[in-house]
Design an enzyme around this catalytic site. Structure first.
Site, mmCIF file in Angstrom:
data_model
loop_
_atom_site.group_PDB
_atom_site.id
_atom_site.type_symbol
_atom_site.label_atom_id
_atom_site.label_comp_id
_atom_site.label_asym_id
_atom_site.label_seq_id
_atom_site.Cartn_x
_atom_site.Cartn_y
_atom_site.Cartn_z
ATOM 1 N N ASP A 87 0.834 -1.123 -0.050
ATOM 2 C CA ASP A 87 0.099 -0.094 -0.149
ATOM 3 C C ASP A 87 0.809 1.047 -0.005
ATOM 4 O O ASP A 87 1.519 1.429 0.869
ATOM 5 C CB ASP A 87 -0.909 0.056 1.131
ATOM 6 N N TYR A 142 -6.992 15.472 -8.752
ATOM 7 C CA TYR A 142 -5.889 14.297 -9.441
ATOM 8 C C TYR A 142 -5.058 15.449 -9.928
ATOM 9 O O TYR A 142 -3.912 15.160 -10.029
ATOM 10 C CB TYR A 142 -7.012 13.714 -10.548
ATOM 11 N N ASN A 163 4.400 4.192 -10.153
ATOM 12 C CA ASN A 163 3.015 4.365 -11.281
ATOM 13 C C ASN A 163 1.828 4.100 -10.340
ATOM 14 O O ASN A 163 0.838 4.773 -10.983
ATOM 15 C CB ASN A 163 3.368 3.082 -12.099
#
Ligand code: NAP
Length: 253
Positions: free
Chosen positions: A63, A160, A90
């Site tokens: 995580d 985002y 990533n």
């Protein structure tokens, strides 16, 4: 220019989409690959598929938002494959919602995974590369996956975009810090490629209209990133650090 023979690459978010693809591409270029994410059943299947094709791969639970989990993932990867000299940070997520409707918990979660997660992954990778002699070899490589949202407004995903802009600046800052420690840090900003993160959107009318507005009226293929990814992970990118590359098929033009 794209040979990764002898390298050991840890890839976060390798249970699906781009991360899984990068693992396959790095393996095909000769690297041993550690696939990291939370869904270990998917990682295991991907690692076994690479093994069946003759590659060396392992699956490690991770995580990225959890520091202890990050350290444990590197420990497990290095126990299975040896010292990590290349990292592809990533793993990422998105929660859609107009800013006026976005709960602060969602905003924080996006930053936690997309920014803190990338920081923890890069920091632990660099610590280990330096400890294993990157200063002398100059072979440490860290590639951060951002997005065109780092420099272009993508409507409806303010958190985002903010997180990806932070990744781009983080990459440049880390590159400066580690320039004399043999660790190159670069940032890749891909355009839209259909994966789990956006498949529902691109199946919708709004998504189809967005594709129609791109200059080439198409999504990218994950393979469109292969050349850049391999170059930035290889010895050939010795003189490239602190650079932010956009590969978007002209979508942000
Ligand atoms: P995806 O298929 O949804 O993959 C996201 C990956 O991140 C999954 O493997 C997921 O694995 C992992 N992940 C999410 N939260 C995590 C956490 N807390 N800890 C560890 N792993 C976590 O989406 P994708 O398109 O391949 O996205 C990969 C990266 O590319 C993301 O950073 C994304 O922002 C970026 N990107 C994508 C596009 C695009 O158009 N697809 C464009 C630009 C940038 P688990 O759920 O198993 O943990």
């Amino acid at each position: 220019m794209t040979d990764l023979t002898g390298r050991t690459v840890l890839i976060t978010g390798a249970s699906s989409g781009l991360g899984r693809h990068f693992a396959e591409v790095c393996s095909a270029a000769g690297a041993a690959v550690a696939l990291a994410a939370r869904r270990t059943d998917r990682l295991q299947a991907a690692a076994e598929a690479i093994g069946r094709r003759g590659g060396r791969a392992c699956a490690v639970p991770l995580d990225v938002a959890d520091e202890a989990s990050t350290l444990a993932a590197y420990d497990a990867a290095e126990a299975a494959l040896g010292p990590i000299d290349t990292v592809i940070a990533n793993a990422g997520m998105n929660l859609e919602g107009l800013a006026t409707d976005l709960p602060v918990e969602d905003f924080r979660r996006i930053l936690d995974v997309n920014v803190t997660g990338v920081f923890l992954t890069a920091r632990e990778g660099a610590r280990r590369m330096i400890a294993h002699g990157a200063r002398e070899s100059g072979r440490g490589r860290v590639l951060l996956i951002a997005s065109i949202g780092a420099h272009t407004v993508l409507p409806g995903v303010a958190a985002y975009c903010a997180s990806k802009a932070a990744v781009a600046m983080l990459g440049k800052s880390l590159a400066r810090e580690w320039a004399n420690r043999g660790v190159n840090v670069n940032v890749l900003c891909p355009g839209y490629i259909e994966t789990d993160i956006n498949a529902d959107w691109f199946a919708s009318e709004g998504g189809q209209r967005q594709i129609a507005r791109f200059p080439r009226r198409r999504l990218m293929a994950d393979s469109d990133l292969d050349g850049l990814v391999l170059h930035l992970c290889s010895d050939a990118s010795r003189g490239i650090t602190g650079s932010v590359f956009t590969a978007d098929d002209g979508q942000s033009l």
